[in-house]
Motif scaffolding. Structure first.
Motif, PDB file in Angstrom:
ATOM      1  N   VAL A 138       0.846  -1.098  -0.048  1.00 37.49           N
ATOM      2  CA  VAL A 138      -0.161  -0.264  -0.005  1.00 37.49           C
ATOM      3  C   VAL A 138       1.115   1.295   0.149  1.00 37.49           C
ATOM      4  N   VAL A 177      -1.953  -1.384  -3.941  1.00 37.50           N
ATOM      5  CA  VAL A 177      -2.892  -0.450  -3.687  1.00 37.50           C
ATOM      6  C   VAL A 177      -2.403   0.943  -3.593  1.00 37.50           C
ATOM      7  N   THR A 178      -3.057   1.771  -4.344  1.00 33.00           N
ATOM      8  CA  THR A 178      -2.569   3.177  -4.127  1.00 33.00           C
ATOM      9  C   THR A 178      -3.277   4.123  -3.413  1.00 33.00           C
ATOM     10  N   GLU A 179      -4.280   3.471  -2.551  1.00 31.81           N
ATOM     11  CA  GLU A 179      -4.841   4.522  -1.672  1.00 31.81           C
ATOM     12  C   GLU A 179      -4.078   4.890  -0.495  1.00 31.81           C
TER      13      GLU A 179
END
Ligand code: FAD
Ligand code: AMP
Lengths: 251, 311
Positions: B280, B296-298
């Motif tokens: 992430v 995940v780029t959140e």
């Protein structure tokens, strides 16, 4: 105890990096620079040693992007003397950088040189070791502890797996600092501004022969990012659900 | 046909993996020429038995070489290279190699390419900018290459048999300015991160020590433990026993969840063999995504509460 700390400005890796039109170097137009993180540790260790033993801390840098700011920041933290070495372009060439620094340092009065363990932008080896060799000094890289007693330093060098080697080294010596014993101090911008008015940067021109890394850079390119990863998309809630599912499938 | 010399690395009497990684590559680069390993130590002749992939072991025995020493190893290696005259010298971009490669390059006037992730005849790829850029360099022999740990498979450098052992004399090391004192083993931590099925690993992206408990809780909910990158240890937010990477521990859990870790080569070295890696990181270009299976780029601070809800 007179300590010299060579520092370097490096691209902030939080930024997007692009290759320039030559295809062999970084495009610097939009790059932000910051002090190499390990140099902050080297400076911190130097300042702590000075607090313990007295003496001076001299910070030295090759001229380059945003170097003045880094030097003034060091002054605001407690460095006594600032030197900027001019007249040499040593991008991706640590042999040349080390020779340039050595040409200035050799005539200075010092007991110890503390550099950062490494910077993110070199191709041809560690500057501390090259510098030591050009100055005819002993060196120890990957240092996490320094104690000085007279003209001998007791130094801790980190290996893998958290194993540490303890060494004694006769001074003067070059040590590549991985971590200072304390988290590097922070200085507020106002104090840096004050240092800009009161501290002076001494400019010295380098005397470099025809030393170079002798490496022929053919191209610079980005690795295929995300080559491995499948990116999870959707709402945060959906992504969280997917992650939980992936983990549960493994355990 | 080339003569390739590998500088062996040992710690606590154990030949390190990097030596086999280099040996495998050396055989390929030699193209039928000779592969020699330089082994420096005290009473370590027997270690030659594990270097069967080499044609020859150049062995230097001295009290001053009993443990790694930046100066005595450098002076001995310089002498060995001058005598053996290899076309290519391979050394690790490791704590030991970082003390040798540059010094040898400067002293022997041999070009050096460091941070090498790929190497073939006349060409090397070097990983720079925390793994965000590669640089390709042309090489002509003789040269020295300092190779990243894990860049080449160790298997290829392992073979049965005992190579010919050639004893070489050490140079005069009596006036060494660096003296080895002792090896200090790491303190055992409260948890052994190398023995976990699940690791939740946090990096500088967590921003504050105050966020540690949240990830600790997540790790607990997953029945695993909390690990971290180096800056977290340097900031004293977690003990050294939790550090993954080159100067920390090598881990291979079933699940490695990386939060706010960019994926510098020194970190990757310690976790890339994990079975399932989920990273992430808000920066889609972060090198960690080259090694992760899922990305995940959140913002992690949006994601973690949702993850907790679901566990
Ligand atoms: C000899 C040597 C040995 C070393 N040994 C090790 C080692 O054993 N282990 C190790 O880890 N390092 C080691 N290092 C250090 C290594 O070079 C890197 O400096 C370090 O790994 C960087 O740690 P990081 O990824 O946590 O920090 P950074 O590189 O600063 O990355 C932080 C990341 O967090 C992301 N981020 C920020 N905010 C958020 C958010 N809200 N949500 C999601 N993502 C966010 C950013 O995009 C960034 O990619 C070593 C270095 C040297 C020179
Ligand atoms: N151009 C430079 N000017 C001053 N110091 C440098 C320079 N390049 C490297 N250094 C120092 O050497 C350390 C190791 O850098 P490097 O070997 O380039 O990775 C850095 O952390 C700095 O302390």
């Amino acid at each position: 105890m007179n300590i010299i700390v060579p520092i370097k400005q490096v691209p902030d890796l939080v930024e997007e990096l692009e290759v320039d039109s030559s295809g062999k170097a970084l495009d610097k137009e939009w790059l932000k620079f910051r002090i190499n993180e390990f140099d902050d540790h080297a400076l911190e260790e130097a300042l702590l040693l000075k607090e313990d033993l007295g003496g001076t801390v001299t910070v030295i840098a090759l001229d380059g992007d945003d170097v003045d700011k880094a030097l003034y920041t060091a002054a605001a933290k407690g460095a006594d003397k600032l030197i900027k070495v001019t007249g040499v372009d040593a991008e991706l060439d640590n042999h040349k950088a080390a020779m340039a620094l050595a040409s200035v340092i050799k005539d200075m009065d010092y007991d110890l040189i503390l550099t950062g363990v490494q910077a993110v932008d070199d191709l041809d080896g560690q500057l501390p070791v090259l510098l030591a060799e050009y100055l005819g000094l002993p060196h120890i890289e990957v240092v996490t502890g320094v104690k000085v007693d007279g003209n001998v330093a007791t130094v801790q060098k980190e290996f893998s797996g958290g194993i540490v080697g303890e060494y004694e080294v006769d001074l003067p010596a070059v040590l590549g600092i991985q971590a200072a014993r304390e988290t590097p101090r922070y200085v507020p911008v106002a104090k840096v501004r004050r240092a800009m008015r009161s501290a002076e940067i001494e400019e010295v021109s380098a005397n470099v022969g025809d030393v170079s890394s002798a490496l022929a850079v053919e191209r610079m390119f980005k690795p295929e990012t995300g080559g491995g990863a499948e990116f999870l998309t959707g709402s945060v809630d959906e992504i969280a659900a997917k992650i939980v599912e992936l983990i549960k499938s493994k355990i | 046909m080339k003569k390739v010399l590998v500088i062996a690395e040992h710690l606590n009497g154990q030949i390190q993996d990097i030596t086999y990684e280099l040996l495998g590559k050396a055989k390929e680069l030699a193209q039928g020429g000779e592969v020699a390993v330089l082994l420096m130590g005290k009473d370590m002749q027997d270690a030659a038995n594990s270097l069967g992939a080499a044609d020859k072991v150049l062995y230097v025995d001295s009290d001053a070489l009993a443990q790694f020493n930046p100066q005595t190893y450098f002076l001995t290696a310089a002498k060995a290279i001058e005598e053996y005259q290899p076309d290519i010298v391979l050394v690790g971009t490791t704590s030991q190699g970082m003390d040798l490669a540059g010094a040898l390059s400067a002293r022997l006037k041999m070009p050096l390419v460091a941070y090498v992730s790929a190497l073939e005849d006349g060409k090397a790829v070097s990983q720079l900018y925390g793994g965000k850029m590669n640089v390709e360099v042309g090489l002509t022999t003789p040269y020295i290459a300092a190779v990243l740990a894990g860049a080449f498979p160790a298997d290829k450098g392992k073979a049965d048999g005992t190579p010919e052992v050639v004893e070489m004399a050490a140079p005069d090391l009596s006036g060494a300015k660096v003296r080895f004192k002792q090896l200090i083993e790491p303190e055992a931590g409260d948890v052994d991160i190398t023995a976990q099925d699940v690791l939740v690993s946090v990096g500088r992206g967590i921003q504050s020590e105050d966020n540690i408990p949240m990830f600790e809780e997540l790790a607990q909910k997953l029945g695993g433990a909390l690990a971290c990158s180096r800056p977290i240890v340097d900031n004293k937010w977690l003990p050294k026993s939790r550090q993954v990477g080159k100067s920390g521990l090598k881990v291979k859990p079933k699940v490695y969840l990386a939060f706010g870790i960019s994926g510098a080569p020194e970190h990757i070295e310690g976790m890339k063999d994990s079975e399932l890696i989920i990273a992430v990181n808000t920066d889609a270009k972060a090198p960690i995504f080259d090694y992760a299976h899922y990305g995940v780029t959140e913002d992690m601070f949006d994601l973690v509460p949702k993850l907790m809800e679901k566990l």
